[in-house]
Motif scaffolding. Structure first.
Motif, short mmCIF file in Angstrom:
data_model
loop_
_atom_site.label_atom_id
_atom_site.label_comp_id
_atom_site.label_asym_id
_atom_site.label_seq_id
_atom_site.Cartn_x
_atom_site.Cartn_y
_atom_site.Cartn_z
N SER A 90 0.82 -1.20 0.00
CA SER A 90 0.00 0.00 0.00
C SER A 90 0.86 1.26 0.00
CB SER A 90 -0.93 0.00 1.22
OG SER A 90 -1.70 1.18 1.27
N THR B 289 -4.84 9.74 -3.07
CA THR B 289 -4.43 10.91 -3.85
C THR B 289 -3.27 11.65 -3.19
OG1 THR B 289 -6.05 12.34 -2.74
CG2 THR B 289 -6.74 11.26 -4.80
N THR C 281 -3.93 10.91 -8.66
CA THR C 281 -4.47 9.64 -8.15
C THR C 281 -3.41 8.57 -8.29
OG1 THR C 281 -6.72 10.27 -8.80
CG2 THR C 281 -6.30 7.93 -8.39
N THR C 282 -3.08 7.93 -7.18
CA THR C 282 -2.01 6.93 -7.18
C THR C 282 -2.54 5.55 -7.52
OG1 THR C 282 -2.23 6.29 -4.86
CG2 THR C 282 -0.91 8.26 -5.33
N THR D 195 2.82 1.50 -3.55
CA THR D 195 1.97 1.86 -4.70
C THR D 195 1.38 3.26 -4.55
OG1 THR D 195 0.10 0.68 -3.66
CG2 THR D 195 1.39 -0.52 -5.31
N TYR D 196 1.45 3.80 -3.32
CA TYR D 196 1.02 5.18 -3.08
C TYR D 196 2.03 6.16 -3.70
CZ TYR D 196 -0.98 9.15 -0.47
OH TYR D 196 -1.58 10.33 -0.10
N GLN E 89 -2.27 3.07 -5.72
CA GLN E 89 -2.85 2.55 -4.47
C GLN E 89 -4.31 2.92 -4.34
OE1 GLN E 89 -3.66 4.71 -1.75
NE2 GLN E 89 -3.96 3.19 -0.11
N GLY E 90 -4.72 4.00 -5.02
CA GLY E 90 -6.11 4.44 -4.97
C GLY E 90 -6.29 5.75 -4.23
#
Length: 203
Positions: free
Chosen positions: A124, A160, A154-155, A127-128, A157-158
């Motif tokens: 997490s 921002t 927007t990363t 991927t951020y 990971q989902g």
């Protein structure tokens, strides 16, 4: 009479010999023998190669591996099992924290994230730091200007990240309010671009 002829002959012979010696000496002065080839310093070559910057022509993972300032990031990517993902087609924009950035985290944080039990949390966090697409410095600046001073990224990971310019530098703000400054931009790789940052971003 014979004595005079013999004397004249000897004088002529001596003169000829002297002339030949002078010619040889002149030749030696004007055409010195070729100098021996200079010895090659074989010890200098390895040092020169070692001091040369590593050439990077691969993907974003190869770019991180080639940097001595990103060994912690590489170890984290490997521990999270993200190597194959980041070697994919992309393109990816990676905000890459340096080793010094990881050292700013509270003591024990990195060791804890690298444990197998924390793989999901590590994934997490990593991927951020990745945004889909090729967001180079020019594009990021354009987005900030278009957003009136800030841009929302927007990363993968989902979550921002918020980007803004402060003192001529791009500063990223994460979900927890932490900030990180881009210290080197547009390190282009075959499947994206890397921007070096001085702090780890937290989702």
């Amino acid at each position: 009479m014979k004595l005079h002829l013999l004397t004249a002959s000897l004088l002529a012979s001596l003169a000829l010999t002297a002339c030949q010696q002078d010619t040889a000496a002149d030749t030696a002065m004007t055409d010195p023998a070729p100098a021996a080839p200079a010895a090659v310093d074989t010890m200098a070559a390895p040092d020169a190669v070692a001091d040369a910057p590593a050439a990077v022509s691969g993907d974003v993972v190869d770019g991180a591996i080639a940097s001595p300032d990103h060994t912690t990031l590489v170890a984290a990517v490997q521990a999270a099992g993200l190597v194959d993902t980041l070697k994919g087609t992309g393109p990816f924009t990676v905000f890459a924290p340096t080793n010094a950035a990881f050292e700013k985290l509270p003591a024990g944080t990195v060791d804890g994230l690298l444990k197998p039990a924390a793989k999901d949390q590590l994934t997490s966090v990593l991927t951020y730091h990745v945004v889909a697409g090729n967001v180079d410095a020019a594009e990021l600046t354009r987005q900030i200007e278009a957003g009136g001073g800030t841009a929302t990224l927007t990363t993968v990971q989902g979550g921002t990240l918020t980007a803004r310019v402060d003192g001529g530098n791009v500063v990223l703000t994460d979900a927890k309010g932490g900030t990180s400054t881009v210290t080197a931009a547009d390190l282009r790789q075959s499947n994206g671009v890397i921007h070096v940052i001085d702090a780890v971003l937290m989702p």
